[in-house]
Design an enzyme around this catalytic site. Structure first.
Site, PDB file in Angstrom:
ATOM      1  N   LYS A 166       0.991  -0.868  -0.276  1.00  0.00           N
ATOM      2  CA  LYS A 166       0.209   0.225   0.233  1.00  0.00           C
ATOM      3  C   LYS A 166       0.780   1.275  -0.638  1.00  0.00           C
ATOM      4  CE  LYS A 166      -3.551  -2.366   1.124  1.00  0.00           C
ATOM      5  NZ  LYS A 166      -4.413  -2.665   0.089  1.00  0.00           N
ATOM      6  N   LYS A 168      -1.653   1.521  -2.233  1.00  0.00           N
ATOM      7  CA  LYS A 168      -2.267   0.348  -3.832  1.00  0.00           C
ATOM      8  C   LYS A 168      -1.725   1.102  -4.977  1.00  0.00           C
ATOM      9  CE  LYS A 168      -6.803  -0.026  -2.930  1.00  0.00           C
ATOM     10  NZ  LYS A 168      -8.227  -0.790  -3.175  1.00  0.00           N
ATOM     11  N   ASP A 194      -1.731  -4.961  -5.780  1.00  0.00           N
ATOM     12  CA  ASP A 194      -3.316  -5.117  -4.847  1.00  0.00           C
ATOM     13  C   ASP A 194      -4.063  -4.996  -6.321  1.00  0.00           C
ATOM     14  OD1 ASP A 194      -5.451  -3.318  -4.275  1.00  0.00           O
ATOM     15  OD2 ASP A 194      -4.186  -3.261  -2.696  1.00  0.00           O
ATOM     16  N   HIS A 285      -7.178 -12.749  -6.701  1.00  0.00           N
ATOM     17  CA  HIS A 285      -7.521 -12.116  -6.380  1.00  0.00           C
ATOM     18  C   HIS A 285      -9.435 -12.694  -7.074  1.00  0.00           C
ATOM     19  CE1 HIS A 285      -9.230  -8.881  -4.221  1.00  0.00           C
ATOM     20  NE2 HIS A 285      -8.497  -8.872  -3.235  1.00  0.00           N
ATOM     21  N   HIS A 318      -7.691 -15.846  -1.823  1.00  0.00           N
ATOM     22  CA  HIS A 318      -8.794 -15.029  -1.411  1.00  0.00           C
ATOM     23  C   HIS A 318      -9.662 -15.883  -0.678  1.00  0.00           C
ATOM     24  CE1 HIS A 318      -5.732 -11.553  -1.487  1.00  0.00           C
ATOM     25  NE2 HIS A 318      -6.273 -12.429  -2.544  1.00  0.00           N
TER      26      HIS A 318
END
EC number: 4.1.1.39
Length: 455
Positions: A166, A168, A194, A285, A318
């Site tokens: 971050k 991001k 990200d 993700h 995730h």
């Protein structure tokens, strides 16, 4: 009379078959159906079966040219949902022939493509799918899986640690690489692009890949551990995505990343095949999942998206954190975490698993816990997720008052302390805070982190 009987007829005459015995090769679906007032549940369930397989709104003469009995979806069981008025679980069986081999895209187009806008239903949610062995075997699945990943990384007996870099958006490639280096040097296994870092004006993908690779090799040389950075290969076209994956492979890095829902299953499966052929791990993700899975009565449960990902291919995905949420949610989350990792999962309604699923040795996927977690959560995370998981602390690393590397040190110390305590037979659930406190006595970095984020 000659010819066929034209006109609109009730779906339930053809598609509601309570006596049907499901076949081992059928794809089974559990839908949560909320019919419009006045529509009987059998008709609603049959309508779902029809619209997601062979049905159309009226009888057509070309029906006579095929065998409906062989190709139609069947609603074979309906049960009311406890505690909900006018909600039912409709179980539908689809013959295997309706689906193209090795295509998650086609499976979803068939099962959830059209039927969710259906007028007779107020709402519809796909709760679970049973993928038959015969269909599972047409998929490559995850590029490598849990065991191969551990062997590649030479990391055993503990969860892996990650961190999303971050802020991001807005860092230059060089500063981004610097943050990556500091985190890996401090003791993390992975850092992460990200999900919305692709290739923007402030940082083009190629520059980022180069600086991250440099950071990775430097940290690797200094720590003697294998390090990785999830290079996000997601792009506007499949060709561009593969171009980025090729460049990552040329740099010799271990892992790339993809946003599988926004990128789409076709792109994801393409990338997964490339990754297996070229020895790259693939981090997935789930950006956009809440659009699909957040409503309790409409859409698709995340466990379906997770199963689809295991078929399409990914080594990490995730899957929520569980920590600090409701107890019930913990069971449900662990349900789909097991669906990702285990070879065989028993039906268990208390964990939201509607069907027994056999993955016939398709490799497993590591669940990634990410979002709002910090060192005080470490004992709970270690206990809930076990060794086969990736724990990602974004702000929980970069938010450390002394900087990124000390933040990484704090997380690694906390993790090692939890793993050691567990191996010594201590109970992480009840003694967690104490374990962290003891560890922070000899780690100033951890002590500082414990101060910032109160238990």
């Amino acid at each position: 009379s000659v010819g066929f009987k034209a006109g609109v007829k009730d779906y339930k005459l053809t598609y509601y078959t309570p006596d049907y015995k499901t076949k081992d090769t059928d794809i089974l679906a559990a839908f949560r159906v909320t019919p419009q007032p006045g529509v009987p549940p059998e008709e609603a369930g049959a309508a779902v079966a029809a619209e997601s397989s062979t049905g159309t709104w009226t009888t057509v003469w070309t029906d006579g040219l095929t065998s409906l009995d062989r190709y139609k979806g069947r609603c074979y069981h309906i049960e009311p949902v406890a505690g909900e008025e006018s909600q039912f679980i409709a179980y539908v069986a689809y013959p295997l022939d309706l689906f193209e081999e090795g295509s998650v895209t086609n499976m979803f187009t068939s099962i959830v493509g059209n039927v969710f806008g259906f007028k007779a239903l107020r709402a519809l949610r796909l709760e679970d799918l049973r993928i038959p062995n015969a269909y599972v075997k047409t998929f490559q699945g995850p590029p490598h899986g849990i065991q191969v990943e551990r062997d590649k990384l030479n990391k055993y007996g503990r969860p892996l640690l990650g961190c999303t870099i971050k802020p991001k958006l807005g860092l230059s490639a060089k500063n981004y690489g610097r943050a990556v280096y500091e985190c890996l040097r401090g003791g993390l296994d992975f850092t992460k692009d990200d999900e919305n870092v692709n290739s923007q004006p402030f940082m083009r993908w190629r520059d980022r890949f180069l600086f991250c690779a440099e950071a990775l090799y430097k940290a690797q040389a200094e720590t003697g551990e294998i390090k990785g950075h999830y290079l996000n290969a997601t792009a506007g076209t499949c060709e561009e995505m593969i171009k980025r994956a090729v460049f990552a492979r040329e740099l010799g890095v271990p892992i790339v990343m993809h946003d599988y829902l926004t990128g789409g299953f076709t792109a994801n499966t393409t990338l997964a095949h490339y990754c297996r052929d070229n020895g790259l791990l693939l981090h997935i993700h789930r950006a956009m999942h809440a659009v699909i899975d957040r409503q309790k009565n409409h859409g698709m449960h995340f466990r379906v998206l997770a199963k689809a990902l295991r078929l399409s291919g990914g080594d990490h995905i995730h899957s929520g954190t569980v920590v600090g949420k409701l107890e019930g949610e913990r069971e449900i989350t662990l349900g789909f975490v097991d669906l990702l990792r285990d070879d065989f999962v028993e039906k268990d309604r208390s964990r939201g698993i509607y069907f027994t699923q056999d993955w016939v040795s398709l490799p497993g996927v590591l669940p990634v816990a990410s979002g709002g977690i910090h060192v005080w959560h470490m004992p709970a995370l270690t206990e809930i997720f076990g060794d086969d998981s990736v724990l990602q602390f974004g702000g929980g690393t970069l938010g450390h008052p002394w900087g990124n590397a000390p933040g990484a040190v704090a997380n690694r110390v906390a993790l090692e302390a939890c793993v050691q305590a567990r191996n010594e037979g201590r109970d992480l659930a009840s003694e967690g805070n104490q374990i962290i406190r003891e560890a922070s006595k000899w780690s100033p970095e951890l002590a500082a982190a414990c101060e910032v984020w109160k238990e």
